[in-house]
Write a protein that holds these residues in place. Structure first.
Motif, PDB file in Angstrom:
ATOM      1  N   ALA A  14       0.835  -1.197   0.000  1.00  0.00           N
ATOM      2  CA  ALA A  14       0.000   0.000   0.000  1.00  0.00           C
ATOM      3  C   ALA A  14       0.871   1.250   0.000  1.00  0.00           C
ATOM      4  CB  ALA A  14      -0.903   0.001   1.230  1.00  0.00           C
ATOM      5  N   SER A  15       0.430   2.280  -0.719  1.00  0.00           N
ATOM      6  CA  SER A  15       1.133   3.559  -0.711  1.00  0.00           C
ATOM      7  C   SER A  15       0.647   4.399   0.456  1.00  0.00           C
ATOM      8  CB  SER A  15       0.880   4.317  -2.013  1.00  0.00           C
ATOM      9  OG  SER A  15       1.535   3.688  -3.081  1.00  0.00           O
ATOM     10  N   ALA A  16       1.457   5.366   0.858  1.00  0.00           N
ATOM     11  CA  ALA A  16       1.087   6.237   1.969  1.00  0.00           C
ATOM     12  C   ALA A  16       0.141   7.312   1.452  1.00  0.00           C
ATOM     13  CB  ALA A  16       2.335   6.871   2.574  1.00  0.00           C
ATOM     14  N   LEU A  17      -1.141   7.012   1.476  1.00  0.00           N
ATOM     15  CA  LEU A  17      -2.175   7.956   1.031  1.00  0.00           C
ATOM     16  C   LEU A  17      -3.282   7.930   2.065  1.00  0.00           C
ATOM     17  CD1 LEU A  17      -2.363   6.681  -2.638  1.00  0.00           C
ATOM     18  CD2 LEU A  17      -1.523   8.930  -1.971  1.00  0.00           C
ATOM     19  N   TYR A  18      -3.979   9.062   2.238  1.00  0.00           N
ATOM     20  CA  TYR A  18      -5.092   9.074   3.193  1.00  0.00           C
ATOM     21  C   TYR A  18      -6.174   8.096   2.751  1.00  0.00           C
ATOM     22  CZ  TYR A  18      -3.076  13.731   4.129  1.00  0.00           C
ATOM     23  OH  TYR A  18      -2.230  14.776   4.398  1.00  0.00           O
ATOM     24  N   ASN A  19      -6.829   7.475   3.743  1.00  0.00           N
ATOM     25  CA  ASN A  19      -7.997   6.627   3.461  1.00  0.00           C
ATOM     26  C   ASN A  19      -7.701   5.579   2.395  1.00  0.00           C
ATOM     27  OD1 ASN A  19      -9.749   8.344   5.202  1.00  0.00           O
ATOM     28  ND2 ASN A  19      -9.360   9.848   3.588  1.00  0.00           N
ATOM     29  N   ASN A  20      -6.530   4.934   2.504  1.00  0.00           N
ATOM     30  CA  ASN A  20      -6.118   4.002   1.462  1.00  0.00           C
ATOM     31  C   ASN A  20      -6.630   2.590   1.715  1.00  0.00           C
ATOM     32  OD1 ASN A  20      -5.003   2.786  -0.717  1.00  0.00           O
ATOM     33  ND2 ASN A  20      -2.871   3.088  -0.105  1.00  0.00           N
ATOM     34  N   TYR A  33     -15.393  -6.997  -1.374  1.00  0.00           N
ATOM     35  CA  TYR A  33     -14.359  -6.402  -2.217  1.00  0.00           C
ATOM     36  C   TYR A  33     -13.488  -5.487  -1.363  1.00  0.00           C
ATOM     37  CZ  TYR A  33     -17.401  -7.446  -6.295  1.00  0.00           C
ATOM     38  OH  TYR A  33     -18.184  -8.039  -7.245  1.00  0.00           O
ATOM     39  N   PHE A  34     -12.179  -5.515  -1.629  1.00  0.00           N
ATOM     40  CA  PHE A  34     -11.244  -4.580  -0.988  1.00  0.00           C
ATOM     41  C   PHE A  34     -10.449  -3.884  -2.079  1.00  0.00           C
ATOM     42  CE2 PHE A  34     -11.519  -6.246   3.353  1.00  0.00           C
ATOM     43  CZ  PHE A  34     -11.995  -7.531   3.151  1.00  0.00           C
ATOM     44  N   THR A  35     -10.180  -2.589  -1.916  1.00  0.00           N
ATOM     45  CA  THR A  35      -9.253  -1.931  -2.844  1.00  0.00           C
ATOM     46  C   THR A  35      -8.152  -1.233  -2.053  1.00  0.00           C
ATOM     47  OG1 THR A  35     -10.493   0.135  -2.894  1.00  0.00           O
ATOM     48  CG2 THR A  35     -10.960  -1.429  -4.652  1.00  0.00           C
ATOM     49  N   VAL A  36      -6.915  -1.375  -2.568  1.00  0.00           N
ATOM     50  CA  VAL A  36      -5.751  -0.742  -1.948  1.00  0.00           C
ATOM     51  C   VAL A  36      -4.921  -0.119  -3.065  1.00  0.00           C
ATOM     52  CG1 VAL A  36      -3.700  -1.089  -0.514  1.00  0.00           C
ATOM     53  CG2 VAL A  36      -5.700  -2.557  -0.190  1.00  0.00           C
ATOM     54  N   VAL A  37      -4.529   1.144  -2.907  1.00  0.00           N
ATOM     55  CA  VAL A  37      -3.783   1.845  -3.959  1.00  0.00           C
ATOM     56  C   VAL A  37      -2.273   1.668  -3.766  1.00  0.00           C
ATOM     57  CG1 VAL A  37      -3.272   4.101  -4.987  1.00  0.00           C
ATOM     58  CG2 VAL A  37      -5.596   3.570  -4.231  1.00  0.00           C
ATOM     59  N   HIS A  38      -1.596   1.351  -4.870  1.00  0.00           N
ATOM     60  CA  HIS A  38      -0.126   1.287  -4.889  1.00  0.00           C
ATOM     61  C   HIS A  38       0.343   2.139  -6.055  1.00  0.00           C
ATOM     62  CE1 HIS A  38       3.951  -0.573  -4.915  1.00  0.00           C
ATOM     63  NE2 HIS A  38       3.838  -0.374  -6.210  1.00  0.00           N
ATOM     64  N   GLY A 309      -4.865   2.973   5.975  1.00  0.00           N
ATOM     65  CA  GLY A 309      -6.279   2.718   5.723  1.00  0.00           C
ATOM     66  C   GLY A 309      -6.842   1.829   6.808  1.00  0.00           C
ATOM     67  N   ALA A 310      -8.064   2.145   7.243  1.00  0.00           N
ATOM     68  CA  ALA A 310      -8.735   1.302   8.230  1.00  0.00           C
ATOM     69  C   ALA A 310     -10.237   1.434   8.008  1.00  0.00           C
ATOM     70  CB  ALA A 310      -8.378   1.724   9.652  1.00  0.00           C
ATOM     71  N   LYS A 311     -10.920   0.289   7.825  1.00  0.00           N
ATOM     72  CA  LYS A 311     -12.353   0.334   7.543  1.00  0.00           C
ATOM     73  C   LYS A 311     -13.033  -0.832   8.239  1.00  0.00           C
ATOM     74  CE  LYS A 311     -13.420   3.641   4.396  1.00  0.00           C
ATOM     75  NZ  LYS A 311     -12.195   4.144   3.952  1.00  0.00           N
ATOM     76  N   PHE A 312     -14.269  -0.570   8.727  1.00  0.00           N
ATOM     77  CA  PHE A 312     -15.087  -1.664   9.193  1.00  0.00           C
ATOM     78  C   PHE A 312     -15.539  -2.479   7.985  1.00  0.00           C
ATOM     79  CE2 PHE A 312     -15.299  -1.044  13.595  1.00  0.00           C
ATOM     80  CZ  PHE A 312     -15.454   0.302  13.902  1.00  0.00           C
ATOM     81  N   VAL A 322      -7.247  -3.355   7.936  1.00  0.00           N
ATOM     82  CA  VAL A 322      -6.234  -2.294   8.055  1.00  0.00           C
ATOM     83  C   VAL A 322      -5.172  -2.452   6.975  1.00  0.00           C
ATOM     84  CG1 VAL A 322      -4.364  -1.452   9.552  1.00  0.00           C
ATOM     85  CG2 VAL A 322      -6.562  -2.073  10.548  1.00  0.00           C
ATOM     86  N   THR A 323      -4.714  -1.343   6.397  1.00  0.00           N
ATOM     87  CA  THR A 323      -3.560  -1.374   5.485  1.00  0.00           C
ATOM     88  C   THR A 323      -2.495  -0.422   6.022  1.00  0.00           C
ATOM     89  OG1 THR A 323      -4.476   0.412   4.150  1.00  0.00           O
ATOM     90  CG2 THR A 323      -4.911  -1.834   3.404  1.00  0.00           C
ATOM     91  N   GLY A 324      -1.223  -0.705   5.674  1.00  0.00           N
ATOM     92  CA  GLY A 324      -0.139   0.163   6.125  1.00  0.00           C
ATOM     93  C   GLY A 324       0.844   0.411   4.990  1.00  0.00           C
ATOM     94  N   TYR A 325       1.570   1.524   5.074  1.00  0.00           N
ATOM     95  CA  TYR A 325       2.570   1.851   4.053  1.00  0.00           C
ATOM     96  C   TYR A 325       3.617   0.739   3.956  1.00  0.00           C
ATOM     97  CZ  TYR A 325       6.818   3.869   2.071  1.00  0.00           C
ATOM     98  OH  TYR A 325       7.958   4.071   1.332  1.00  0.00           O
ATOM     99  N   ASP A 326       3.899   0.303   2.739  1.00  0.00           N
ATOM    100  CA  ASP A 326       4.938  -0.710   2.493  1.00  0.00           C
ATOM    101  C   ASP A 326       4.507  -2.111   2.906  1.00  0.00           C
ATOM    102  OD1 ASP A 326       8.512   0.154   2.786  1.00  0.00           O
ATOM    103  OD2 ASP A 326       7.203  -0.305   1.076  1.00  0.00           O
TER     104      ASP A 326
END
Lengths: 336, 389
Positions: A14-20, A33-38, A309-312, A322-326
């Motif tokens: 995941a890239s360091a972006l808000y609400n990722n 479905y999950f989406t994560v931006v790189h 990123g963190a979502k219910f 939860v997603t985290g940078y790198d």
């Protein structure tokens, strides 16, 4: 209160972006479905509820029919409307809308990018479905584009441009309680921490403007007429949307907040920041006084990770992701 | 480090002699240090080129993020504006070390605006290196002023966007550096350690407090919650002026404390190939960008080939041809290769060798002449380098 489940592996980190992180439950098909931006790619993962099947797809930020163009993606988010679900992707070049499974791009809106780069970055950021048939997207100059979405097909049109913010839009959120009584439909936040509260319609109406403190508001939610805003100072503030009255303030994190989410049926709030912590809170609203009570419930530390990123995963807040940078995985937690 | 010279280089005889002497004294050939007389001109050349007005003006134009390939090309060219030559293997390892050090600084940057404090630490340290060369020192000061002018007015949100973009550049790089591992700033898996204790950044409140207010803004209740960490009040803010105490240690020379430290870097076994290998769809734009940057580096600083000396910064004793053979063997499936490519940089004093080198340096100073580059074409240099990419 929550325990860690098996993570979902993603093709890129995941890239360091808000609400990722964006999550959409497809109950009839027992899928999420999950989406994560790189960088310039959106990783989309379809997970079956029984945990046995995972499929992956990657979407690029591209103008249709232009082979070599690619630009950094700022955000990808699912938009659930009564008639259809869409996946909206914003980048430095424009705004793309896909069918929610990522299979077909149904709409492309190009942003005005100058020939040679200027000091002001150009990008789209801040995505929200509003009421019956609108999708709103923010841009770096501060404008909000309102798109009218037909119940099917690709005849999507730009209905209005709202110009109230002077700084880049960071996030937007629509009223998520499901209640029809709430006056405010949408809240938008910018890099200066300013918040605008809107009522949707043929012409959107500005209900209120809440000033920031020159500190970016990176994530915002709207629930039962209360704006919940997360800031670069690590604070979460709770405002009454229509009046702008500050009802509560939490010194929640030691670093920049990157993501907030609310489980509308239970009033659970999720906050995540660069300090590697995810926190779960419970909100109680008293309608007569419009006061807010905030109770802290739970912490999760994702060691050495700046969370982005963190979502219910459901409306009750039974599980969250939860997603985290790198980090090349989506970490999941479920209530014990 | 071992010193290598071109066969055409008259210095070769001297260095062979030195090498024999070094071995005679039972010293490892690697344990050689560079005296100031050799280092200072190299330092001046590199800093002078990097901080030249043209180059800085080009850098300070708004532009997209570079690819790793472009960045490495620029840094290689910069390194070679002095009389020093690094072989490709050394340059690769040096690049990794630089990237990981900078990634560490950007990742741990407490507030986005502190990116400037990190840069100012860099510049302050560079100032020290060239403080005895007024021309270059002036260039550094000018550049510092320009940076203050361009960046001081950015908001925190804009700095965060800058930082997020830089973090994309560093993404997925987990090369382990022994100095970082030893200092516990990096874990064995290559990731940097993030502490949940210590002072919060300036301008942030210590977490732990929930406050509620009435309609008139009066505080109605106050409660604490467990933070899962151990946070304390912020320390004073660093200076954003031309000179001043930056307060932050990020960006300072990590070797000054451990000057006898060896530095090994190794890739984690599961590291994926870097983006260098993927076809660059924006190749044309990138090449134009690169051409402008290269063009703005003064060609006059490029000495003639004969006066250079090559440095093998890292312990491989083999000649480059032998290295190539080995790579070919590896490529054809040679078994038993170590997963780790280890780089050693040893900086230990060796008086004998130091005297030898001082002799060599003396030879340089006397025989040095400004190379005439009127014949050489900047474009040819660039094209030659492009062909190698």
């Amino acid at each position: 209160m929550y325990h860690k489940e098996k993570s979902i592996q993603i093709k890129n980190s995941a890239s360091a972006l808000y609400n990722n992180l964006s999550v959409m439950r497809i109950a009839p098909r027992r899928l999420t479905y999950f989406t994560v931006v790189h960088a310039n790619v959106v990783n989309m993962i379809t997970a079956s509820w029984d945990g046995l099947n995972y499929s992956h797809r990657q979407l690029q930020s591209k103008e249709p029919n232009v082979a070599t163009s690619t630009s950094l993606i700022m955000q990808a988010a699912f938009c659930a409307l009564p008639s259809r679900d869409l996946l909206v992707v914003t980048s430095q070049k424009g705004i793309q809308m896909y069918e929610s499974d990522g299979s077909i791009m149904v709409y492309w809106h190009a942003l005005d990018t100058p020939e040679t780069p200027t000091a002001q970055a150009v990008f789209g950021r801040g995505i929200s479905a509003v009421r019956e048939n609108f999708i709103c997207v923010g841009v770096s100059a501060g404008a909000i584009l309102v798109f009218d979405i037909p119940s099917k097909g690709s005849n999507i049109t730009l209905s209005e441009i709202l110009e109230e913010h002077n700084e880049s839009i960071t996030d937007m959120a629509s009223e998520c309680s499901g209640s029809q009584e709430c006056i405010a439909d949408l809240v938008s936040a910018d890099d200066g921490g300013n918040l605008c509260v809107w009522k949707s319609g043929e012409e959107f109406q500005l209900l209120n403007k809440i000033s920031g403190f020159d500190m970016s508001c990176s994530s915002v939610k709207l629930w039962k007429g209360t704006v919940v805003a997360g800031y670069g100072t690590g604070q979460i503030r709770f405002y009454e949307a229509v009046t702008g009255i500050l009802h509560a303030e939490v010194n929640a994190h030691a670093r920049w907040i990157y993501s907030l989410d609310i489980a509308p049926f239970s009033g659970l709030l999720l906050s995540a920041a660069e300090d590697s912590l995810v926190r779960v809170w419970h909100l109680t609203l008293t309608p007569e006084t419009n006061s807010v009570e905030v109770a802290h419930l739970h912490n999760e530390c994702v060691t050495d990770t700046q969370i982005c990123g963190a979502k219910f995963c459901d409306g009750d807040g039974y599980a969250f992701a939860v997603t985290g940078y790198d980090l090349s995985e989506i970490i999941r937690y479920t209530q014990s | 480090m071992t010193i290598r010279c071109d066969s055409s280089n008259p210095l070769r005889a001297i260095t062979r002699e030195s090498a024999r002497n070094i071995r005679k004294n039972n010293r490892e050939p690697d344990q050689v240090s560079w005296p100031t007389a050799v280092l200072q001109p190299v330092m001046n050349d590199i800093v002078g080129t990097m901080f030249s007005k043209n180059f800085m003006d080009e850098l300070l134009k708004p532009q997209q993020l570079y690819s790793h390939r472009t960045m490495k090309t620029v840094l290689t060219r910069l390194a070679h504006t002095s009389i020093m030559r690094l072989n490709p293997a050394s340059m690769d390892r040096l690049y990794e070390l630089m990237i990981m050090a900078f990634k560490y600084q950007v990742f741990l940057c407490p507030r986005p605006k502190d990116l400037l404090l990190i840069s100012y630490n860099h510049i302050d340290t560079i100032r020290e290196f060239v403080k005895d060369t007024p021309v270059v020192l002036n260039q550094v000061d000018e550049t510092h002023r320009k940076i203050i002018e361009v960046y001081s007015s950015l908001s925190e949100g804009e700095f965060q966007l800058l930082r997020q973009t830089l973090l994309i550049f560093f993404q997925d790089m987990h090369v382990r550096v022994s100095l970082f591992l030893k200092n516990r700033v990096q874990n064995p898996n290559g990731r940097f350690a993030l502490s949940t204790s210590g002072p919060v950044p300036h301008g942030i409140d210590v977490p732990g407090l929930i406050r509620t207010f009435d309609c008139k803004g009066k505080e109605v209740s106050r409660a604490e919650f467990p933070t899962g960490g151990c946070y304390t009040s912020p320390i004073r803010e660093g200076s954003f002026l031309l000179h001043g105490d930056r307060v932050s240690a990020l960006g300072l020379n990590m070797y000054t404390v451990n000057h006898l430290e060896e530095t090994h870097t190794s890739k984690t076994p599961t590291v994926k190939q870097q983006a260098d290998d993927t076809p660059n769809l924006l190749a044309k734009e990138e090449l134009n960008l690169l051409a402008r940057l290269m063009g703005s580096m003064k060609a006059e600083n490029m000495p003639k080939a004969e006066t250079v000396f090559r440095i093998n910064l890292f312990t491989t004793d083999r000649e480059e041809e032998e290295e190539e053979e080995e790579e070919q063997a590896r490529a054809s499936g040679g078994a038993g290769q170590s997963l780790y490519e280890v780089i050693n940089i040893q900086a230990m004093q060796d008086e004998q060798a130091a005297t030898e080198l001082a002799l060599i340096a003396g030879q340089f100073a006397k025989g040095e002449e400004k190379p005439e580059n009127s014949e050489s074409n900047k474009g040819d240099d660039l094209l030659a380098m492009m062909d190698d990419l």
